[in-house]
Design an enzyme around this catalytic site. Structure first.
Site, PDB file in Angstrom:
ATOM      1  CE  LYS A  18      65.940  89.741 105.673  1.00  0.00           C
ATOM      2  NZ  LYS A  18      64.543  89.912 105.841  1.00  0.00           N
TER       3      LYS A  18
ATOM      4  NE  ARG B  71      65.251  92.905 112.497  1.00  0.00           N
ATOM      5  CZ  ARG B  71      66.118  92.009 111.897  1.00  0.00           C
ATOM      6  NH1 ARG B  71      66.421  91.853 110.512  1.00  0.00           N
ATOM      7  NH2 ARG B  71      66.666  91.161 112.932  1.00  0.00           N
TER       8      ARG B  71
END
Length: 293
Positions: A231, A266
């Site tokens: 991210k 995840r």
């Protein structure tokens, strides 16, 4: 400093027992999209998506998370019909090949229903059932597990100057309310997982705080899912602009999240995450011995 996780009741998903004391477990990502921030277009073709699923299982994924709509910052929504067209062939093929639990990453009730009908086990809803409340009825009727995630705004506007007076308190309060709402609408508490929503309406400091103080969500008595993989906050810290090249920074976040109390991580790169978690678990599960062996 290691954090001792609160004991939670085991969860059984498609015959697989998730003993949260023995985690964290790994959720491998399969984006069947042309525009996801990291791997958009890589697995849009059915054969490529199936090969990726097989690869993730071989590398140690405990759950496969399949999504047909990008939720990257500033992304545009797609129709339920298009999302179904993308994900259902993959879910059907993966279900035929393995009994590994499958999560459908969607905010749309029609998509969730179709996915559950064809073998999915978990609804991973970034809106925490807010966008389409009928999702609760569908989850309840299929006895599906549900991941409730915190997001401030929508993917299209969530990264426009996100602001909190108390990010931990506000995210925790939101998740507590959504758990109560879900239970009130027929989803058993023991079927609910929570996700603080790393990168969903948070700036770099918010994300770092959430990971570092993850244990403060344990009072909600639900397994904690954390998704830091590749991210933007990792790029801001390291200067790595290309998401696909952020696997090593991702492992730093994975290791700290595991120590701070995450139950499911995840990630895109399951192989690397599995190796890191093996080391983390070996260190923190080591038992002192008396004398020499």
């Amino acid at each position: 400093m290691a954090h001792k996780k609160m004991t939670l009741k085991d969860m059984v998903i498609r015959g697989h027992v998730f003993c949260w004391d023995n985690g964290p477990y790994i959720m491998g990502i399969i984006n069947v999209t042309p525009d996801s921030f990291s791997d958009g277009g890589h697995f849009l073709e059915l054969d490529d998506a199936i090969m990726q699923a097989e690869r993730l299982i071989e590398e140690g994924a405990d759950i496969l998370d399949i999504g047909g709509e990008s939720t990257r910052p500033f992304s545009e929504p797609v129709s339920a019909e298009e999302e179904i067209r993308r994900v259902i062939p993959v879910i059907k093929a993966v279900r035929q090949a393995t009994d590994r639990p499958i999560s459908i990453d969607t905010t749309k009730a029609l998509v969730a229903k179709a996915a559950l009908e064809h073998g999915a086990d978990i609804i991973n809803d970034i809106s925490a059932l807010r966008f389409e409340p009928v999702m609760a009825e569908i989850a309840s009727s299929f006895k599906a597990k549900v991941i409730l995630m915190h997001m401030k705004g929508t993917p299209k506007d969530m990264q426009v100057k996100p602001c909190y007076d108390d990010v931990i308190g506000e995210v925790r309060s939101f998740l507590e309310k959504r758990i109560s709402w879900a239970v009130l609408h027929g989803i058993p508490k023991e079927d609910i997982l929570i996700d603080p929503g790393i990168g969903f309406g948070k700036d770099v400091a918010h994300n770092l705080t959430l990971i570092n103080r993850l244990q403060e969500f344990e009072e909600l008595s639900a397994p904690i899912v954390v998704g830091p993989s590749r991210k933007a906050f990792l790029g801001a810290i390291t200067g790595i602009k290309t998401p696909y090249e952020r696997d090593i920074p991702t492992l730093g976040a994975v290791a700290v999240a595991a120590v701070r109390g995450a139950h499911i991580l995840r990630v895109h790169n399951v192989k690397n995450a599995r190796q890191v978690l093996s080391v983390v678990n070996a260190i923190y599960q080591e038992k002192p011995t008396d004398g020499c062996q």
